[in-house]
Design a protein around this motif. Structure first.
Motif, mmCIF file in Angstrom:
data_model
loop_
_atom_site.group_PDB
_atom_site.id
_atom_site.type_symbol
_atom_site.label_atom_id
_atom_site.label_comp_id
_atom_site.label_asym_id
_atom_site.label_seq_id
_atom_site.Cartn_x
_atom_site.Cartn_y
_atom_site.Cartn_z
ATOM 1 N N GLU A 75 0.802 -1.225 0.000
ATOM 2 C CA GLU A 75 0.000 0.000 0.000
ATOM 3 C C GLU A 75 0.834 1.274 0.000
ATOM 4 O O GLU A 75 0.298 2.352 -0.269
ATOM 5 C CB GLU A 75 -0.921 0.017 1.228
ATOM 6 N N LEU A 76 2.129 1.176 0.317
ATOM 7 C CA LEU A 76 2.935 2.367 0.537
ATOM 8 C C LEU A 76 4.032 2.517 -0.509
ATOM 9 O O LEU A 76 4.582 1.524 -0.996
ATOM 10 C CB LEU A 76 3.587 2.308 1.924
ATOM 11 N N ILE A 77 4.364 3.766 -0.832
ATOM 12 C CA ILE A 77 5.550 4.016 -1.636
ATOM 13 C C ILE A 77 6.777 3.708 -0.774
ATOM 14 O O ILE A 77 6.700 3.716 0.461
ATOM 15 C CB ILE A 77 5.587 5.463 -2.162
ATOM 16 N N PRO A 78 7.923 3.417 -1.380
ATOM 17 C CA PRO A 78 9.090 3.023 -0.582
ATOM 18 C C PRO A 78 9.466 3.998 0.523
ATOM 19 O O PRO A 78 9.816 3.579 1.633
ATOM 20 C CB PRO A 78 10.197 2.903 -1.634
ATOM 21 N N SER A 79 9.396 5.295 0.260
ATOM 22 C CA SER A 79 9.825 6.256 1.278
ATOM 23 C C SER A 79 8.946 6.202 2.520
ATOM 24 O O SER A 79 9.450 6.265 3.653
ATOM 25 C CB SER A 79 9.845 7.674 0.705
ATOM 26 N N GLU A 80 7.633 6.066 2.353
ATOM 27 C CA GLU A 80 6.773 5.974 3.535
ATOM 28 C C GLU A 80 6.940 4.629 4.226
ATOM 29 O O GLU A 80 6.923 4.543 5.463
ATOM 30 C CB GLU A 80 5.302 6.189 3.187
ATOM 31 N N LEU A 81 7.104 3.581 3.445
ATOM 32 C CA LEU A 81 7.340 2.260 4.030
ATOM 33 C C LEU A 81 8.553 2.300 4.957
ATOM 34 O O LEU A 81 8.493 1.867 6.118
ATOM 35 C CB LEU A 81 7.559 1.244 2.910
ATOM 36 N N VAL A 82 9.643 2.854 4.453
ATOM 37 C CA VAL A 82 10.871 2.912 5.246
ATOM 38 C C VAL A 82 10.699 3.837 6.441
ATOM 39 O O VAL A 82 11.170 3.540 7.549
ATOM 40 C CB VAL A 82 12.046 3.359 4.361
ATOM 41 N N ARG A 83 10.020 4.950 6.260
ATOM 42 C CA ARG A 83 9.811 5.883 7.373
ATOM 43 C C ARG A 83 9.053 5.215 8.518
ATOM 44 O O ARG A 83 9.356 5.437 9.698
ATOM 45 C CB ARG A 83 9.050 7.117 6.888
ATOM 46 N N ARG A 84 8.091 4.375 8.196
ATOM 47 C CA ARG A 84 7.331 3.704 9.250
ATOM 48 C C ARG A 84 8.199 2.700 10.009
ATOM 49 O O ARG A 84 8.040 2.517 11.217
ATOM 50 C CB ARG A 84 6.084 3.044 8.661
ATOM 51 N N PHE A 85 9.128 2.058 9.323
ATOM 52 C CA PHE A 85 10.067 1.186 10.023
ATOM 53 C C PHE A 85 11.039 2.016 10.866
ATOM 54 O O PHE A 85 11.406 1.621 11.973
ATOM 55 C CB PHE A 85 10.826 0.306 9.028
ATOM 56 N N GLU A 86 11.442 3.157 10.347
ATOM 57 C CA GLU A 86 12.322 4.039 11.116
ATOM 58 C C GLU A 86 11.659 4.461 12.425
ATOM 59 O O GLU A 86 12.309 4.516 13.481
ATOM 60 C CB GLU A 86 12.673 5.273 10.289
ATOM 61 N N ALA A 87 10.358 4.745 12.367
ATOM 62 C CA ALA A 87 9.638 5.181 13.566
ATOM 63 C C ALA A 87 9.619 4.106 14.644
ATOM 64 O O ALA A 87 9.464 4.417 15.833
ATOM 65 C CB ALA A 87 8.211 5.575 13.191
ATOM 66 N N LEU A 88 9.788 2.845 14.239
ATOM 67 C CA LEU A 88 9.840 1.737 15.201
ATOM 68 C C LEU A 88 11.280 1.327 15.518
ATOM 69 O O LEU A 88 11.512 0.269 16.091
ATOM 70 C CB LEU A 88 9.054 0.541 14.660
ATOM 71 N N GLU A 89 12.218 2.178 15.119
ATOM 72 C CA GLU A 89 13.640 2.016 15.449
ATOM 73 C C GLU A 89 14.265 0.777 14.817
ATOM 74 O O GLU A 89 15.157 0.146 15.392
ATOM 75 C CB GLU A 89 13.853 2.025 16.962
ATOM 76 N N TYR A 90 13.825 0.443 13.615
ATOM 77 C CA TYR A 90 14.483 -0.623 12.858
ATOM 78 C C TYR A 90 15.830 -0.128 12.352
ATOM 79 O O TYR A 90 16.002 1.049 12.034
ATOM 80 C CB TYR A 90 13.619 -1.044 11.667
ATOM 81 N N ARG A 91 16.765 -1.054 12.247
ATOM 82 C CA ARG A 91 18.087 -0.725 11.717
ATOM 83 C C ARG A 91 18.173 -0.971 10.218
ATOM 84 O O ARG A 91 18.948 -0.318 9.516
ATOM 85 C CB ARG A 91 19.155 -1.549 12.427
ATOM 86 N N ALA A 92 17.406 -1.950 9.721
ATOM 87 C CA ALA A 92 17.468 -2.287 8.296
ATOM 88 C C ALA A 92 16.152 -2.897 7.856
ATOM 89 O O ALA A 92 15.457 -3.555 8.641
ATOM 90 C CB ALA A 92 18.612 -3.258 8.019
ATOM 91 N N VAL A 93 15.824 -2.691 6.589
ATOM 92 C CA VAL A 93 14.625 -3.275 6.000
ATOM 93 C C VAL A 93 14.908 -3.586 4.536
ATOM 94 O O VAL A 93 15.608 -2.833 3.851
ATOM 95 C CB VAL A 93 13.413 -2.324 6.137
ATOM 96 N N ALA A 94 14.415 -4.721 4.075
ATOM 97 C CA ALA A 94 14.525 -5.069 2.659
ATOM 98 C C ALA A 94 13.170 -4.868 1.994
ATOM 99 O O ALA A 94 12.134 -5.256 2.548
ATOM 100 C CB ALA A 94 14.976 -6.517 2.493
ATOM 101 N N ILE A 95 13.178 -4.245 0.831
ATOM 102 C CA ILE A 95 11.966 -4.118 0.024
ATOM 103 C C ILE A 95 12.008 -5.234 -1.009
ATOM 104 O O ILE A 95 12.889 -5.266 -1.869
ATOM 105 C CB ILE A 95 11.875 -2.744 -0.653
ATOM 106 N N THR A 96 11.069 -6.161 -0.890
ATOM 107 C CA THR A 96 11.108 -7.397 -1.683
ATOM 108 C C THR A 96 9.778 -7.584 -2.409
ATOM 109 O O THR A 96 9.006 -8.490 -2.089
ATOM 110 C CB THR A 96 11.388 -8.605 -0.768
ATOM 111 N N ASP A 97 9.523 -6.723 -3.367
ATOM 112 C CA ASP A 97 8.235 -6.784 -4.048
ATOM 113 C C ASP A 97 8.082 -8.039 -4.896
ATOM 114 O O ASP A 97 9.054 -8.593 -5.410
ATOM 115 C CB ASP A 97 8.040 -5.532 -4.905
ATOM 116 N N HIS A 98 6.823 -8.467 -5.031
ATOM 117 C CA HIS A 98 6.499 -9.630 -5.854
ATOM 118 C C HIS A 98 6.876 -9.370 -7.310
ATOM 119 O O HIS A 98 6.580 -8.301 -7.856
ATOM 120 C CB HIS A 98 4.995 -9.920 -5.806
#
Length: 218
Positions: free
Chosen positions: A14-37
């Motif tokens: 549902e989210l563009i990459p920048s918002e997706l990453v920002r939401r993980f940042e807000a939960l103090e994640y260190r890394a996230v992979a974007i793995t689209d189908h």
């Protein structure tokens, strides 16, 4: 915290990459992979765009963003070739959509992914002991899933992985904002899979190993 399985608007997220990453940042994640189908029809469109977004986002905010793909519902005989093409196009993490019990994934997908040496076999369902042994031998990581439906076989996957020495990671398989797991929920999902509380640190350590294998340093 690290999550190696998420989706953006480049597939069914549902989210563009920048918002997706920002939401993980807000939960103090260190890394996230974007793995689209992806499949053979979308691979060459999706991967370069995720790779570019990952590069720019990693340079501009604190969460390391790893470009990846999830090969999804593709014929098992095509997995090895699509894996090679994905890497050539810039995917640093190749995930295969495993044989979850809640979708009609082609039989033989788990084995084909293991034989191809992908990085991560997501929600592999009722994976066989022989296949888990292959995962351990080939260094393919197996997933404990936080996603509804896919998570039904987490206990089966966790039990066999510990028996045969396959490495496990825990991921959200995020498609929408409500899917993102904070640490408290992620720990509960791991415990629900039958893993002892202390094992959560190993799940995070394994995710760190995959990040390192992809060529990144946290």
């Amino acid at each position: 915290m690290i999550d190696l399985h998420t989706h953006s608007l480049f597939s069914d997220g549902e989210l563009i990459p920048s918002e997706l990453v920002r939401r993980f940042e807000a939960l103090e994640y260190r890394a996230v992979a974007i793995t689209d189908h992806v499949d053979c029809s979308t691979l060459d469109f999706v991967v370069p765009r995720i790779a570019q977004a990952a590069k720019e986002l990693t340079e501009s905010q604190p969460v390391m963003v790893v470009p990846g793909v999830e090969l999804t519902h593709v014929p098992p005989m095509s997995i090895a070739d699509l894996c090679r093409k994905a890497r050539d196009l810039g995917a640093r993490l190749v995930v295969v959509h495993g044989e979850t019990i809640v979708e009609p994934v082609p039989a033989g997908t788990n084995r084909a992914a293991l034989e191809a040496g992908v990085d991560l076999l997501a929600h592999p369902g009722l994976i066989t002991p022989e296949e888990v042994g292959m995962a351990a031998e080939k260094g393919v990581f197996l997933e404990i899933s936080g996603r509804k439906g896919h998570s039904l076989t987490n206990g089966h996957v966790a039990k066999l992985a510990r028996e045969f020495g396959a490495r496990l990671v825990i991921d959200s398989d995020t498609h929408s904002p409500g899917d993102i797991m904070g640490e408290t929920l992620a720990r509960k999902v791991a415990m629900g899979a039958g893993l002892p509380p202390a094992f959560f640190d190993e799940l995070m350590s394994n995710a760190h190993l995959l990040i390192k294998r992809a060529g990144y340093r946290l």
